[in-house]
Write an enzyme that holds these catalytic residues in place. Structure first.
Site, mmCIF file in Angstrom:
data_model
loop_
_atom_site.group_PDB
_atom_site.id
_atom_site.type_symbol
_atom_site.label_atom_id
_atom_site.label_comp_id
_atom_site.label_asym_id
_atom_site.label_seq_id
_atom_site.Cartn_x
_atom_site.Cartn_y
_atom_site.Cartn_z
ATOM 1 N N SER A 102 0.742 -1.149 -0.061
ATOM 2 C CA SER A 102 -0.005 0.027 -0.027
ATOM 3 C C SER A 102 0.985 1.288 -0.074
ATOM 4 O O SER A 102 1.563 1.454 -0.934
ATOM 5 C CB SER A 102 -0.989 -0.114 1.299
ATOM 6 N N ASP A 243 -1.284 1.395 -3.916
ATOM 7 C CA ASP A 243 -2.088 0.602 -4.697
ATOM 8 C C ASP A 243 -3.418 1.079 -4.939
ATOM 9 O O ASP A 243 -4.365 0.321 -5.279
ATOM 10 C CB ASP A 243 -2.215 -0.539 -3.524
ATOM 11 N N ASP A 245 -5.790 2.770 -3.237
ATOM 12 C CA ASP A 245 -6.995 2.687 -2.373
ATOM 13 C C ASP A 245 -7.105 3.833 -1.457
ATOM 14 O O ASP A 245 -8.002 4.020 -0.685
ATOM 15 C CB ASP A 245 -7.391 1.451 -1.636
#
Length: 456
Positions: A102, A243, A245
């Site tokens: 992430s 990533d 998000d």
């Protein structure tokens, strides 16, 4: 092994070694095989990655573990986390797996799992996977091994899906938008989505080399985007993490808008145009200013534990549709089953278009308290497990703050740190108190004797 969002650690340290990730995939594969009732002879999982140099090594480990357990793997290549969640649901796969750490630096990597419905795995299934890993790893006979296939159209399918987030009748023609993809999984996808919808796009943080993901770019370093928006005289800027998000945005004046502010914009737009009912879910770290502003508009507000999976769980419990975190994880169940930076950005831009107002104007009724967050490093595996001192420390800290604000302490589920959050009316007091509390926390974590004395 599992933290707030899957498994994560520096590459080469447990559990992020190829051997352990192979065993993790094998354990997950065994559970999927036992539960499989579909028409296909074997269950299948979608696998996507971000742009870290270690991604291919862990892809191979996942393939080996799943195959040994009799599970097919469908390789999607570089794809944002929400893209893997979408394709898992779209294609009817039994699970989705993302190789990504992430927003963490490139030295780290991780593995996230999604269920067949595109949701994060429940705690119970994660616990069952861990228990299964304790058993010997047994490879099935050759005739029963899982097979590997490619899904070259994965990015195209996800781009088509993202475009649906922009409400019918709207377009982005005439808008100049800077997109900072953090040299991550969205480096091609995010600019293409906005271009196809008519925007003039300036892409930054879009040249991954395997080592530069999240390196002073993206949602965790929004100053980079702010400077780019001003330099290009853009209407708005969009910053994603490695990533895809998380979302942070910047207006035409270079002002940065984090998750709580963007969640407010989405809530007001949904209430005005889409009949949003009930309320909004935040977390224990959400700004009190957000809560008060929503209450003034007649919307409820509920706080979950930190982590988008917990936000999603509370949304489902309440029957609500919108939630998010200050970090920029924003979940709109009307457009996706999980947090999606690209789609959330489109919805924020849609709010601007539908209201004919700027981000600054849309947030004019939002009076945020000052927050200061300090991350106190701790040695991995030490000081984190025994956190019985935290409630005592927090109670003492709250007494020192009085009625002026609040303090929150929590051990991170994704990094080896204890997070110290202080929220006050003024930024100066928040900074001073956060620095003081962080110093005391650091002393407690490195001096057990002192810890015992304070918490007695």
């Amino acid at each position: 092994m599992f933290g707030t969002d899957g498994v994560r650690a520096p590459v080469g340290m447990e559990p992020m070694t190829p051997q352990t990730i192979m065993r993790l995939a094998h354990a997950c594969g065994q559970l999927l095989s036992r539960q499989h009732t579909g028409l296909n002879p074997r269950p299948a999982v979608a696998v996507g990655t971000d742009t870290r140099g270690s991604a291919t090594m862990f892809e191979a480990a996942l393939q080996a573990g799943f195959s040994a357990a009799g599970v097919d793997t469908v390789m999607c290549g570089e794809l944002p986390t929400p893209g893997v969640a979408y394709l898992t649901r779209l294609r009817g796969y039994q699970a989705g797996v993302v190789v990504s750490a992430s927003h963490n630096p490139c030295e780290d990597n991780g593995v996230k799992f999604f269920s067949a419905t595109g949701d994060k795995l429940p705690d119970g299934m994660e616990a069952e996977i861990e228990r299964t890993m304790d058993q010997p790893m047994v490879c099935l006979p050759s005739s029963r091994l899982g097979r590997v296939s490619l899904l070259p159209e994965a990015s195209v399918l996800y781009i088509q899906f993202c475009r649906q987030a922009l409400p019918a009748g709207l377009h982005l023609q005439g808008m100049k938008i800077v997109i900072d993809a953090a040299h991550g999984a969205c480096h091609r996808i995010a600019p293409e989505v906005f271009r196809q919808l008519g925007a003039e796009v300036i892409a930054v943080g879009a040249s991954p080399d395997g080592q530069n993901i999240n390196d002073n770019v993206g949602a965790t370093s929004p100053k980079h985007l702010s400077e780019a928006v001003l330099a290009h005289q853009a209407d708005v800027g969009v910053a994603l993490d490695g990533d895809g998000d998380r979302l942070v945005m910047v207006d035409s004046e270079g002002r940065i808008y984090a998750g709580d502010e963007l969640l407010y914009v989405l809530a007001v737009d949904a209430q005005t145009n889409d009949g949003l009912q009930g309320g909004v879910v935040g977390t224990v770290m959400s700004n009190q200013g957000l809560e008060q502003a929503l209450l003034r508009r007649g919307l409820g507000f509920a706080r979950s534990a930190v982590g988008d999976r917990h936000v999603l769980e509370l949304l489902k419990q309440r029957g609500w549709r919108l939630g998010g975190e200050g970090s920029g994880h924003l979940i709109g169940l009307d457009w996706h089953s999980t947090g999606d930076g690209v789609m959330s950005a489109l919805r924020v831009v849609a709010a601007m278009k539908r209201s004919q107002r700027s981000l600054s104007q849309l947030c004019s009724d939002l009076r945020m308290n000052a927050q200061c967050l300090v991350n106190v490093p701790v040695t991995r595996g030490t000081g984190m497990a025994d956190n019985t001192w935290m409630p005592h420390f927090q109670l003492r800290a709250e007494k020192l703050l009085g009625d002026d604000g609040r303090v929150l302490l929590r051990a991170s589920g994704t990094e080896p740190v204890v997070r110290v959050l202080v929220e006050c009316r003024t930024a100066l007091r928040a900074q001073r108190m956060a620095s003081r509390f962080a110093k005391e926390v650091s002393q407690l974590l490195t001096a057990p004797a002192a810890q015992d004395a304070v918490t007695a």
